[in-house]
Design a protein around this motif. Structure first.
Motif, PDB file in Angstrom:
ATOM      1  N   VAL A 105       0.877  -1.173   0.000  1.00 30.32           N
ATOM      2  CA  VAL A 105       0.000   0.000   0.000  1.00 30.32           C
ATOM      3  C   VAL A 105       0.911   1.218   0.000  1.00 30.32           C
ATOM      4  O   VAL A 105       1.641   1.452   0.959  1.00 30.32           O
ATOM      5  CB  VAL A 105      -0.933   0.016   1.220  1.00 30.32           C
ATOM      6  CG1 VAL A 105      -1.853   1.231   1.155  1.00 30.32           C
ATOM      7  CG2 VAL A 105      -1.750  -1.262   1.291  1.00 30.32           C
ATOM      8  N   CYS A 106       0.877   1.983  -1.086  1.00 34.21           N
ATOM      9  CA  CYS A 106       1.844   3.054  -1.305  1.00 34.21           C
ATOM     10  C   CYS A 106       1.146   4.405  -1.414  1.00 34.21           C
ATOM     11  O   CYS A 106       0.077   4.521  -2.035  1.00 34.21           O
ATOM     12  CB  CYS A 106       2.634   2.758  -2.587  1.00 34.21           C
ATOM     13  SG  CYS A 106       3.907   3.980  -2.982  1.00 34.21           S
ATOM     14  N   ASP A 107       1.751   5.421  -0.826  1.00 27.79           N
ATOM     15  CA  ASP A 107       1.260   6.796  -0.981  1.00 27.79           C
ATOM     16  C   ASP A 107       1.358   7.181  -2.456  1.00 27.79           C
ATOM     17  O   ASP A 107       2.402   7.030  -3.082  1.00 27.79           O
ATOM     18  CB  ASP A 107       2.140   7.732  -0.137  1.00 27.79           C
ATOM     19  CG  ASP A 107       1.600   9.146  -0.062  1.00 27.79           C
ATOM     20  OD1 ASP A 107       0.992   9.608  -1.048  1.00 27.79           O
ATOM     21  OD2 ASP A 107       1.806   9.813   0.971  1.00 27.79           O
TER      22      ASP A 107
ATOM     23  N   LEU B  42       8.297  -3.254 -10.028  1.00 30.49           N
ATOM     24  CA  LEU B  42       9.282  -4.315 -10.263  1.00 30.49           C
ATOM     25  C   LEU B  42       9.104  -5.493  -9.312  1.00 30.49           C
ATOM     26  O   LEU B  42       9.510  -6.616  -9.629  1.00 30.49           O
ATOM     27  CB  LEU B  42      10.699  -3.751 -10.128  1.00 30.49           C
ATOM     28  CG  LEU B  42      11.135  -2.739 -11.198  1.00 30.49           C
ATOM     29  CD1 LEU B  42      12.488  -2.144 -10.847  1.00 30.49           C
ATOM     30  CD2 LEU B  42      11.191  -3.407 -12.567  1.00 30.49           C
ATOM     31  N   SER B  43       8.507  -5.255  -8.161  1.00 30.93           N
ATOM     32  CA  SER B  43       8.324  -6.340  -7.193  1.00 30.93           C
ATOM     33  C   SER B  43       7.255  -7.334  -7.640  1.00 30.93           C
ATOM     34  O   SER B  43       7.197  -8.455  -7.137  1.00 30.93           O
ATOM     35  CB  SER B  43       7.915  -5.760  -5.831  1.00 30.93           C
ATOM     36  OG  SER B  43       6.580  -5.280  -5.865  1.00 30.93           O
ATOM     37  N   ARG B  44       6.393  -6.906  -8.580  1.00 32.45           N
ATOM     38  CA  ARG B  44       5.276  -7.737  -9.075  1.00 32.45           C
ATOM     39  C   ARG B  44       4.259  -8.056  -7.969  1.00 32.45           C
ATOM     40  O   ARG B  44       3.479  -9.006  -8.087  1.00 32.45           O
ATOM     41  CB  ARG B  44       5.793  -9.015  -9.729  1.00 32.45           C
ATOM     42  CG  ARG B  44       6.668  -8.785 -10.944  1.00 32.45           C
ATOM     43  CD  ARG B  44       7.154 -10.074 -11.548  1.00 32.45           C
ATOM     44  NE  ARG B  44       8.032 -10.779 -10.630  1.00 32.45           N
ATOM     45  CZ  ARG B  44       8.553 -11.986 -10.870  1.00 32.45           C
ATOM     46  NH1 ARG B  44       8.255 -12.623 -11.986  1.00 32.45           N
ATOM     47  NH2 ARG B  44       9.331 -12.559  -9.989  1.00 32.45           N
ATOM     48  N   SER B  45       4.286  -7.275  -6.919  1.00 29.09           N
ATOM     49  CA  SER B  45       3.309  -7.454  -5.843  1.00 29.09           C
ATOM     50  C   SER B  45       1.984  -6.796  -6.237  1.00 29.09           C
ATOM     51  O   SER B  45       1.909  -6.029  -7.195  1.00 29.09           O
ATOM     52  CB  SER B  45       3.832  -6.819  -4.548  1.00 29.09           C
ATOM     53  OG  SER B  45       5.059  -7.384  -4.154  1.00 29.09           O
ATOM     54  N   ALA B  46       0.948  -7.100  -5.467  1.00 28.36           N
ATOM     55  CA  ALA B  46      -0.328  -6.408  -5.639  1.00 28.36           C
ATOM     56  C   ALA B  46      -0.202  -5.038  -4.966  1.00 28.36           C
ATOM     57  O   ALA B  46       0.001  -4.954  -3.757  1.00 28.36           O
ATOM     58  CB  ALA B  46      -1.449  -7.212  -5.004  1.00 28.36           C
ATOM     59  N   VAL B  47      -0.291  -3.973  -5.760  1.00 32.13           N
ATOM     60  CA  VAL B  47      -0.044  -2.620  -5.250  1.00 32.13           C
ATOM     61  C   VAL B  47      -1.334  -1.814  -5.242  1.00 32.13           C
ATOM     62  O   VAL B  47      -2.054  -1.753  -6.238  1.00 32.13           O
ATOM     63  CB  VAL B  47       1.011  -1.889  -6.107  1.00 32.13           C
ATOM     64  CG1 VAL B  47       1.308  -0.507  -5.516  1.00 32.13           C
ATOM     65  CG2 VAL B  47       2.290  -2.709  -6.210  1.00 32.13           C
ATOM     66  N   LYS B  48      -1.623  -1.212  -4.105  1.00 38.78           N
ATOM     67  CA  LYS B  48      -2.748  -0.281  -3.979  1.00 38.78           C
ATOM     68  C   LYS B  48      -2.181   1.077  -3.570  1.00 38.78           C
ATOM     69  O   LYS B  48      -1.280   1.156  -2.735  1.00 38.78           O
ATOM     70  CB  LYS B  48      -3.738  -0.753  -2.917  1.00 38.78           C
ATOM     71  CG  LYS B  48      -4.481  -2.048  -3.262  1.00 38.78           C
ATOM     72  CD  LYS B  48      -5.431  -2.447  -2.131  1.00 38.78           C
ATOM     73  CE  LYS B  48      -6.150  -3.754  -2.421  1.00 38.78           C
ATOM     74  NZ  LYS B  48      -7.170  -3.603  -3.477  1.00 38.78           N
TER      75      LYS B  48
ATOM     76  N   GLU C 168      -9.075  -3.866   3.019  1.00 45.76           N
ATOM     77  CA  GLU C 168      -9.335  -4.657   1.812  1.00 45.76           C
ATOM     78  C   GLU C 168      -8.332  -5.796   1.683  1.00 45.76           C
ATOM     79  O   GLU C 168      -8.709  -6.936   1.369  1.00 45.76           O
ATOM     80  CB  GLU C 168      -9.255  -3.761   0.571  1.00 45.76           C
ATOM     81  CG  GLU C 168     -10.429  -2.805   0.423  1.00 45.76           C
ATOM     82  CD  GLU C 168     -10.240  -1.861  -0.745  1.00 45.76           C
ATOM     83  OE1 GLU C 168      -9.183  -1.927  -1.419  1.00 45.76           O
ATOM     84  OE2 GLU C 168     -11.149  -1.038  -0.991  1.00 45.76           O
ATOM     85  N   ILE C 169      -7.076  -5.512   1.956  1.00 45.73           N
ATOM     86  CA  ILE C 169      -6.038  -6.545   1.840  1.00 45.73           C
ATOM     87  C   ILE C 169      -6.231  -7.614   2.906  1.00 45.73           C
ATOM     88  O   ILE C 169      -6.103  -8.819   2.630  1.00 45.73           O
ATOM     89  CB  ILE C 169      -4.641  -5.908   1.943  1.00 45.73           C
ATOM     90  CG1 ILE C 169      -4.376  -5.037   0.708  1.00 45.73           C
ATOM     91  CG2 ILE C 169      -3.556  -6.977   2.083  1.00 45.73           C
ATOM     92  CD1 ILE C 169      -3.108  -4.240   0.771  1.00 45.73           C
TER      93      ILE C 169
END
Length: 365
Positions: free
Chosen positions: A76-78, A91-97, A113-114
């Motif tokens: 979860v990124c600002d 690049l991490s291929r993670s699920a990013v919100k 949600e996560i």
């Protein structure tokens, strides 16, 4: 810092002793004693177990994030974070919100949600979950509400990465950044990254944390493993600059605070169509162009004309904030303003007066 005589002397001596380049990555034959010295001193200053150097500040977070996050993990990124951080998330291929800057309700919604998605999957939670923020946002100069974010981080059992690139040497009693400013113990933050190119006036970046966090990057941080290490003279300059920060901290931070206050006073009403943003504690501020009916490209052109005229007519260098075309959640066109402790009050007043004249010529009233 790059103008300090002791920093220049340290860099010159390192060139005379080691030459210019390191000639290889850290894991092969690119590790010099000054690299180890700087890592040790940064870790001691930041009150963490260890630190690790990267030769390019933009690649620091872009290497650190993929070293710890992979497909199946959650970030979860600002949404106002810099491009290096966002690139690392991709690049991490993670699920990013992405959550709206300093919007705690939006952040908590994303965290919930996560957590709920993990419960519905029926599997035990084996994935890693990170919150990623900047201490002072590089896209708008705002101070992140790190204290409130830490409460949510611990409530929902997430890890956190805090980039202190702008806030390092600026916030906190001793200049350790936003975490110190909010009274947060470094042990509560899993990963701290920052640039060496802002406060310390060198090149590169660093990451600090526990022994396990740093050791893992020595084999998994692509910017560490596959890039030539920081030239020794730049590491030596970093060591000298950090010593200056520690020994002259009170005077440097006092001058910086005075200059930030002067900057905000002079630039607040520089032109009716230029709106100042940024936290009162931030040395980084932006002047946003409020031009009704103009496209982003047209705003960019008008702001660039202001910068060109300032340079050609008044010998002042200002820049238009630039964004990667790959960044879908970037800010709006604006003039980027940065003050340091080495600026004088006369420098700031002259810049504001010159900008006021040029803006009146370029922007229709």
């Amino acid at each position: 810092m790059q103008d300090r005589e002791e920093v220049r002397i340290a860099a010159k001596k390192a060139i005379e002793k080691y030459g210019c380049g390191s000639c290889g990555p850290r894991g092969f034959y690119g590790t010099i004693d000054v690299h180890l010295e700087l890592e040790e001193k940064i870790a001691a200053f930041m009150k963490t177990d260890e630190s690790i150097l990267y030769s390019y500040d933009l690649a620091t977070a872009a290497s650190t994030i993929p070293a710890f996050c992979k497909r199946g993990d959650a970030i979860v990124c600002d949404q106002t974070c810099n491009w290096g951080i966002k690139n690392g998330c991709t690049l991490s291929r993670s699920a990013v919100k992405y959550f709206r800057h300093n919007d705690m309700e939006d952040l908590e919604t994303k965290l919930k949600e996560i957590v709920e998605e993990g419960k519905k999957s029926g599997r035990k939670r084996l994935n890693k979950r990170f919150i990623v923020v900047e201490g002072i946002c590089s896209q708008n100069g705002d101070l992140t509400c790190l204290d409130k974010i830490m409460e949510l981080k611990e409530k929902y059992k997430f890890r956190i990465l805090v980039d202190e690139s702008v806030s390092f040497g600026v916030l906190g009693k001793t200049g350790r950044g936003a975490a110190e400013h909010f009274g947060i113990d470094p042990s509560r933050i899993e990963i701290i990254t920052a640039s060496l190119g802002n406060t310390l006036g060198s090149v590169g970046g660093f990451c600090c944390g526990t022994n396990e966090v740093v050791d893992h990057q020595r084999l998994s941080g692509v910017g560490y493993c596959f890039s030539a290490s920081l030239p020794p003279y730049l590491a030596a300059a970093g060591v000298a600059a950090l010593q200056v920060l520690q020994h002259s901290r009170e005077n440097l931070m006092k001058d910086l605070k005075e200059n930030i206050a002067a900057m905000r006073m002079h630039f607040l009403n520089v032109h009716p169509k230029l709106r100042l943003s940024g936290d009162p504690l931030s040395p980084l501020a932006f002047l946003h162009l409020d031009e009704q009916g103009a496209t982003e490209e047209e705003k960019q052109q008008m702001l660039q004309q202001i910068c060109d005229d300032l340079l050609s007519k008044h010998d002042i260098l200002l820049v238009v904030n630039k964004f990667s075309h790959l960044d879908r959640k970037h800010g709006v066109p604006s003039l980027k303003i940065v003050v340091t402790s080495s600026h004088t009050l006369q420098d700031i007043a002259y810049t504001a007066t010159s900008l006021r004249r040029v803006a009146r010529e370029v922007l229709p009233m």
